[in-house]
Design a protein around this motif. Structure first.
Motif, PDB file in Angstrom:
ATOM      1  N   GLY A 126       0.798  -1.232   0.000  1.00 57.13           N
ATOM      2  CA  GLY A 126       0.000   0.000   0.000  1.00 57.13           C
ATOM      3  C   GLY A 126       0.826   1.274   0.000  1.00 57.13           C
ATOM      4  N   GLY A 127       1.920   1.268  -0.730  1.00 57.25           N
ATOM      5  CA  GLY A 127       2.738   2.477  -0.825  1.00 57.25           C
ATOM      6  C   GLY A 127       3.774   2.612   0.295  1.00 57.25           C
ATOM      7  N   TYR A 128       3.745   1.722   1.269  1.00 59.08           N
ATOM      8  CA  TYR A 128       4.743   1.770   2.347  1.00 59.08           C
ATOM      9  C   TYR A 128       5.965   0.941   1.947  1.00 59.08           C
ATOM     10  N   GLU A 129       7.096   1.271   2.592  1.00 57.59           N
ATOM     11  CA  GLU A 129       8.320   0.573   2.245  1.00 57.59           C
ATOM     12  C   GLU A 129       8.373  -0.852   2.817  1.00 57.59           C
ATOM     13  N   LYS A 133       3.509  -0.311   7.461  1.00 55.90           N
ATOM     14  CA  LYS A 133       2.115  -0.322   7.007  1.00 55.90           C
ATOM     15  C   LYS A 133       1.211  -0.773   8.163  1.00 55.90           C
ATOM     16  N   GLU A 134       1.629  -1.840   8.839  1.00 53.83           N
ATOM     17  CA  GLU A 134       0.799  -2.389   9.919  1.00 53.83           C
ATOM     18  C   GLU A 134       0.741  -1.450  11.126  1.00 53.83           C
ATOM     19  N   ILE A 135       1.821  -0.727  11.359  1.00 58.13           N
ATOM     20  CA  ILE A 135       1.800   0.285  12.426  1.00 58.13           C
ATOM     21  C   ILE A 135       0.716   1.330  12.114  1.00 58.13           C
ATOM     22  N   HIS A 136       0.639   1.695  10.841  1.00 61.19           N
ATOM     23  CA  HIS A 136      -0.370   2.695  10.441  1.00 61.19           C
ATOM     24  C   HIS A 136      -1.791   2.137  10.411  1.00 61.19           C
ATOM     25  N   GLU A 137      -1.908   0.834  10.369  1.00 58.40           N
ATOM     26  CA  GLU A 137      -3.257   0.238  10.369  1.00 58.40           C
ATOM     27  C   GLU A 137      -3.850   0.133  11.772  1.00 58.40           C
ATOM     28  N   GLN A 138      -3.087   0.554  12.775  1.00 54.25           N
ATOM     29  CA  GLN A 138      -3.550   0.339  14.151  1.00 54.25           C
ATOM     30  C   GLN A 138      -4.843   1.067  14.514  1.00 54.25           C
TER      31      GLN A 138
END
Ligand code: F6R
Length: 366
Positions: free
Chosen positions: A3-6, A11-16
């Motif tokens: 999803g555009g993350y490295e 990405k999963e940190i941002h999905e929290q």
């Protein structure tokens, strides 16, 4: 797929925020004073018979269990023991029909956790499983279930599963407290409403990631890093230290801040990075005095404190403020900067963030 993350981890940190929201949805809501748990069949009558709770898990899930002990004892007033699954299964614990066992496992396939669950069942205990994988072994074998709706977690280092495990612990604590009548409805509403605001607050905190990135850039070459905290902050310190060990291969250790004087303070040298967790209002002054002790010995301190605690700033090199919340719920927010710190440190050190050496996502053998 990222999803555009490295990396998957970031990405999963941002999905929290979403994971937290999904885990609460349909269980706690503004329009009801009851916790709804469809797959838990425990009645008020059953609960009267329970005199002891065991929480059993491994690694990060064990750290979530430590928070569980704290909140269940505080809110539902039932004694709780937390165990590492590989220790529990070989130590002949005292289990019987009056025991409630809670196992926590993201994958639902961890060999030791599954063995502990089987042992508890064989001895007549009731079991609640907290897992993220629908139809996993743990989910199939437990009599009661609470799914964490974190979604698939790909990165080896657990992030969003951990925060949803924390939410599961709060939900179970509230559920038990309402069931046994140990919590007045006003108190329930206060905690519930504050929980419902956590996704938004987690979002606010993620917006501060550059502050953490800066600290990581300055400290990534140090050989040791220490984490300090008291009470719930101590449990988060353990999780923060595990995260950085796993993915950046730095030597990290967490200490209960009050234990410093009993030995670990000898390790502090000029420039040693110390992450000091100071979110707990009633322990703030105690933790602050420990922070001063390590600063005197040359430590470089990054403190995590709750908004409004301006005192923190005067004493340390850097402070990350978490949005104001109940101190009971602080771990959910406080862990986010620690996950980010582990992530940015690993990136700086050129490590394989999503697939750290020697580690597997699911430990299905002993
Ligand atoms: C750490 C990590 C591990 C797991 C542990 C338990 O980031 O991921 O410590 O938490 O192996 O795994 P589950 O929850 O699948 O039983």
């Amino acid at each position: 797929e990222k999803g555009g993350y490295e990396h998957f981890m970031i990405k999963e940190i941002h999905e929290q925020p979403k994971a937290i929201r999904d885990t609460m949805t349909s269980r706690i809501s503004k329009d009801s004073d009851e916790v709804k748990l469809d797959d838990i069949t425990l009645t008020a009558e059953d609960l009267k018979n329970i005199d002891k709770i065991f929480i059993v898990a491994c690694g990060t899930a064990y750290h979530a269990g430590m928070v569980g002990k704290y909140v269940i004892e505080k809110l539902a007033r039932i004694p709780v023991e937390v165990d590492i699954a590989s220790e529990f299964r070989y130590r002949k614990p005292i289990i019987n029909g009056k025991t409630l066992m809670i196992v926590i496992s993201q994958s639902g396939e961890t060999a030791d956790t599954l063995a502990a669950l089987r042992e508890a069942k064989a001895q007549g205990a009731r079991v609640i499983a907290v897992t993220n994988v629908v139809g996993s072994s743990v989910a199939r074998e437990a009599d009661n279930l609470l799914y964490t709706w974190a979604g698939p977690e790909i990165a080896v280092a657990s992030t969003k599963a951990y925060v949803t495990q924390l939410i599961a612990m709060y939900i179970i604590a509230l559920y038990l407290a309402r069931l046994n009548g140990s919590m007045p409805v006003e108190e329930y509403r206060t905690i519930r409403d504050e929980m419902l605001s956590l996704p938004e607050k987690a979002e606010e905190l993620l917006a501060k990631k550059e502050e953490v990135q800066k600290f990581a850039a300055q400290n990534f070459m140090h050989k040791d890093i220490f984490y300090l905290g008291r009470g719930l902050d101590y449990t988060v310190a353990l999780e923060g230290a595990l995260k950085i060990k796993e993915i950046s291969y730095l030597h990290a250790e967490a200490f209960a801040a009050g234990e410093l004087k009993h030995g670990p303070i000898a390790l502090i040298e000029q420039g040693t990075p110390v992450i000091a967790l100071a979110s707990q209002e009633d322990l703030f002054d105690k933790t602050l005095s420990n922070i001063k002790e390590v600063i005197t010995r040359g430590a470089k301190v990054l403190a995590i404190a709750m908004e409004g605690k301006k005192d923190a700033e005067k004493s340390v090199d850097e402070v990350i403020y978490i949005p104001k919340t109940l101190q009971l719920l602080a771990p959910v927010l406080e862990v986010i900067p620690l996950q980010l710190l582990a992530y940015y440190t690993a990136v700086q050190r050129g490590c394989d963030v999503d697939k750290p050496k020697n580690l597997a996502k699911s430990v299905t053998v002993e």
